[in-house]
Each structure stands twice: as C-alpha cells, then as structure tokens.
Enzyme design. Structure first.
Site, PDB file in Angstrom:
ATOM      1  CB  VAL A 189      -4.075  34.579  93.417  1.00  0.00           C
ATOM      2  CG1 VAL A 189      -2.954  35.088  94.291  1.00  0.00           C
ATOM      3  CG2 VAL A 189      -4.389  35.565  92.309  1.00  0.00           C
ATOM      4  CD  GLN A 230       4.060  45.718  91.054  1.00  0.00           C
ATOM      5  OE1 GLN A 230       4.641  44.652  91.278  1.00  0.00           O
ATOM      6  NE2 GLN A 230       3.072  45.826  90.180  1.00  0.00           N
ATOM      7  CG  HIS A 246       5.100  40.701  88.682  1.00  0.00           C
ATOM      8  ND1 HIS A 246       4.005  39.918  88.459  1.00  0.00           N
ATOM      9  CD2 HIS A 246       6.176  39.906  88.448  1.00  0.00           C
ATOM     10  CE1 HIS A 246       4.397  38.709  88.111  1.00  0.00           C
ATOM     11  NE2 HIS A 246       5.705  38.682  88.104  1.00  0.00           N
ATOM     12  CB  ALA A 296      -0.046  36.822  97.354  1.00  0.00           C
ATOM     13  NE  ARG A 298       4.367  45.470  84.920  1.00  0.00           N
ATOM     14  CZ  ARG A 298       3.197  45.520  85.553  1.00  0.00           C
ATOM     15  NH1 ARG A 298       2.178  46.143  85.014  1.00  0.00           N
ATOM     16  NH2 ARG A 298       3.047  44.933  86.728  1.00  0.00           N
ATOM     17  CD1 TRP A 329       3.154  41.901  85.175  1.00  0.00           C
ATOM     18  CD2 TRP A 329       2.185  39.953  84.679  1.00  0.00           C
ATOM     19  NE1 TRP A 329       2.061  41.754  85.995  1.00  0.00           N
ATOM     20  CE2 TRP A 329       1.457  40.568  85.726  1.00  0.00           C
ATOM     21  CE3 TRP A 329       1.750  38.716  84.196  1.00  0.00           C
ATOM     22  CZ2 TRP A 329       0.320  39.985  86.299  1.00  0.00           C
ATOM     23  CZ3 TRP A 329       0.630  38.139  84.769  1.00  0.00           C
ATOM     24  CH2 TRP A 329      -0.078  38.768  85.803  1.00  0.00           C
TER      25      TRP A 329
HETATM   26  N1  DAH Z   1       1.820  41.116  90.213  1.00  0.00           N
HETATM   27  C1  DAH Z   1       0.574  41.758  89.892  1.00  0.00           C
HETATM   28  C2  DAH Z   1       0.819  42.903  88.939  1.00  0.00           C
HETATM   29  O1  DAH Z   1       1.915  43.394  88.871  1.00  0.00           O
HETATM   30  C3  DAH Z   1      -0.115  42.264  91.144  1.00  0.00           C
HETATM   31  C4  DAH Z   1      -0.562  41.167  92.029  1.00  0.00           C
HETATM   32  C5  DAH Z   1      -1.834  40.624  91.860  1.00  0.00           C
HETATM   33  C6  DAH Z   1       0.268  40.622  92.997  1.00  0.00           C
HETATM   34  C7  DAH Z   1      -2.288  39.627  92.669  1.00  0.00           C
HETATM   35  C8  DAH Z   1      -0.168  39.582  93.815  1.00  0.00           C
HETATM   36  C9  DAH Z   1      -1.473  39.094  93.628  1.00  0.00           C
HETATM   37  O2  DAH Z   1       0.569  39.055  94.772  1.00  0.00           O
HETATM   38  O3  DAH Z   1      -1.877  38.107  94.447  1.00  0.00           O
HETATM   39  O4  DAH Z   1      -0.073  43.338  88.280  1.00  0.00           O
END
Ligand code: DAH
Length: 354
Positions: free
Chosen positions: A267, A224, A183, A321, A210, A169
């Site tokens: 996660v 998002q 994100h 999540a 990004r 990120w």
């Molecule tokens: N934050 C991740 C991204 O921007 C996406 C994401 C993945 C969010 C898994 C979540 C998760 O809450 O559990 O690529």
C-alpha cells in the site's frame, strides 16, 4: 397368641396377596404390595416377634411355618413381577422400530430429550458477525487459503525476492516450498483477478500462521479479516470512514479513530488505524493495556503495482485494502486476557465467551 391363631393369620396373608396380585396389570403396582406383606410392618414380621411368647416346644413348628409363608409370599410376588416386566418389554419392542444409525434419543422417545449440545466457537461467531457487517456494506466474502506460493504471499504484493519486508512475515515453509500463509493479503491479487470489474468490494477471512513464540497475546495461528475496495476516485477519507463504520458496528458503540503512518509494501500510503478504547473512553484500562488506544487495523491505498498485478489500471482506478487480527479484537470485545483460551477445549470458556 396360640400357634393355630398364627397359622390362620399367615394363611390369610397368602390368600389376600394372591387375590391382590391377580388384579394387578402393571409392574410398578407390585412394589407397595411387597412392603405391605413382607416389610417391617407386615403381619409376617409381627408373627416373628410373637415367637418368643410361645411355649418352647411349639416354637420350632411356628418358626418353620413363618419361614415357609415368607418364601410363599416372596415367590408369588417375584413370579408376578417377572411376568409383568417381560410383557411390558415385549410390548415396547413390538412398537419400537430401532434405527441403529440415528442419534440415541430417536430410538428412545420415552427418555427425556438430551440438552442442547455444542455451540459455535467464539471465533467462528465473531467471523460471522464481522462478515455480516461487511456484507451489509456491500462487500462480497471470500475464504482465504491457508497454504500458498511465494508469488501470492510476497511477489504479487510488491515484495520481490530479497525484499527486506519479507522478514516481517517470516514464517514456516513446507518441503516443497509452499508457505502456510502469514497474512490474508495473499488473496488480494487472486480476488482482483477473479472479480475483474470495478467497483470491487471484497472481504476475505482466513487462518494465518506466524513463526511466533506463544504467550498470552501471541499465537502462531490466528485469524485475519482482509478487505479490498477498488473503484474510480476512491480516496483515503473513504478508507477511514469505511474502517470507522466497521469498528463502531463491531464494538456496538461510538469509537473515535485516529490514523498513524504504517509501512506495508503493498500500500502507499500505509496507515495504522487506532481506535480510542471504547471500554474506558481513553482513560486507560486492561483492554487497551492502559494506553487509551487500541491498534485495530493495518490499511492503506493499494500500491499501483499491486493494482496492475490484479488487472486494474492504476491510472484509472484507485482503492484501499486493510487487514485486521480477529483474535485480538475478539479478546478486546469480550475482555479475554489470554489468547490461548481461544484454543483450549474448556467448554465453560467456549460457551460463555461471546
Ligand atoms: N497483511 C498485514 C499484516 O498481516 C495487514 C495489512 C496491512 C493488510 C495493510 C492490508 C493492508 O491489506 O493494506 O500485518
């Protein structure tokens, strides 16, 4: 025709016109009179045509008679017209109380109403639809933060300093070391601390940034939708069923889903949810880049250290999540080829996309 006959006809024209004008009350009634008495077919023009038939010595007298009559007719018409127009304007001004702060049509009630101006941007329209789907399922909506600290963007999500996953990120920073968030996961711990009690169901929508080179499918700024569900005994199958129900509601048709492992530090386990392309039913088409599948959602069971950070005891609670890219899904649903059109100001695109 002799000169005295012409003179009589012209006199008669002046009398007729004067009489008619005296009866007129509206400016618009004057215009037909103008062509009747001075236009191509008028007696005045006919008299001009007759000049050549008069004896030579009478022609100058007749000519100036015709010109004088023409001036007389035109003057009568324009005096009456000016009078009526100024009366009409005065009458309108008397009833019109102009509100200088109001939109144009309010002050001009006799001008037809303006056509409908503007519509929701396609992305806003889809954010609203997605939020409706999730709120119907019992999730509370929150708006994300566009600029945030290292703590919420990384540390609170199980990515301490030097954690290699931070590079996924990698993004911009402000001079005072804040981050335009890459994100919406930065909201997870904040929302947990705010809602405090289980069952916790929250959906977060927000704009993220990004460090990306821009092309037809990548933007440096996009949207998002993130979700959180925490309770006692929440399982992976609850997660897959929830995501599947959302995806089907979003595309408005049955979608076959599958999951594959995905790595996200916040996660454990992490998954990527793929949906069989609802447009070609897996056969391969432009929307799924001919793979038959759409990569739709990143998700997983919330990592114990993230639960703890948010104030939930991982020995008692579990949860899932997810995060999904709104722009991509909007493009797939609407067959939009180039992400840049979502940020263009082309009104034809903006009003037809959804
Ligand atoms: N934050 C991740 C991204 O921007 C996406 C994401 C993945 C969010 C898994 C979540 C998760 O809450 O559990 O690529």
């Amino acid at each position: 025709m002799a000169i005295n006959k012409i003179e009589r006809v012209l006199r008669d024209q002046v009398t007729q016109l004067t009489q008619k004008l005296s009866k007129i009350t509206q400016a618009e009634e004057i215009y037909p009179l103008r062509s009747l008495y001075t236009g191509k077919e008028s007696e005045l023009q006919k008299a001009l045509g007759l000049l050549k038939d008069l004896p030579k010595e009478e022609r100058p007298t007749a000519g100036s008679l015709i010109n004088a009559t023409k001036r007389e007719l035109e003057q009568a018409i324009s005096e009456k017209l000016t009078k009526l127009l100024s009366e009409e304007l005065a009458a309108q001004d008397a009833v019109r109380d102009i509100d200088v702060t109001a939109p144009f049509h309010v002050n001009m009630p006799d001008v037809p109403k303006l056509p409908r101006v503007g519509s929701l941007h396609p992305l806003q329209h889809e954010i609203n639809r997605m939020l409706t789907i999730f709120t119907t399922m019992g999730f509370t909506p929150f708006e994300g933060r566009e600029v945030d600290s290292d703590y919420y963007v990384f540390d609170s999500l199980n990515m301490p300093k030097e954690h290699p996953a931070r590079q996924n990120w990698d993004t911009f920073r402000t001079e005072d070391n804040l981050i335009p968030t890459p994100h919406t996961s930065n909201m997870q711990v904040r929302v947990m601390r705010k809602m405090k009690t289980a069952p916790l169901r929250a959906v977060i929508y927000g704009r993220v940034s990004r460090n990306e080179a821009i092309d037809a499918v990548h933007g440096h700024t996009f949207y998002q939708i993130e979700g959180l569900y925490i309770d006692k005994g929440v399982s992976i199958s609850n997660m897959i069923a929830t995501i599947n129900a959302f995806v089907e509601a979003f595309f408005g048709r049955k979608v076959t889903g599958k999951v594959q492992p995905g790595y996200f530090p916040f996660v454990e386990p992490g998954i990527e949810y793929m949906g069989q392309c609802p447009f070609c039913e897996g056969a391969g088409c432009g929307s799924c880049k001919h793979t038959g599948w759409l990569e739709l959602v990143g998700a997983g069971m919330i990592h114990p250290s993230v639960l703890r950070e948010g104030g939930f005891d991982p020995a008692v609670y579990s949860g899932f999540a997810w995060g999904l890219g709104l722009d991509r899904m909007v493009m797939q649903r609407n067959g939009i080829q180039d992400i840049r059109s979502l940020f263009s100001s082309d009104i034809r695109f903006l009003s037809s996309a959804v």
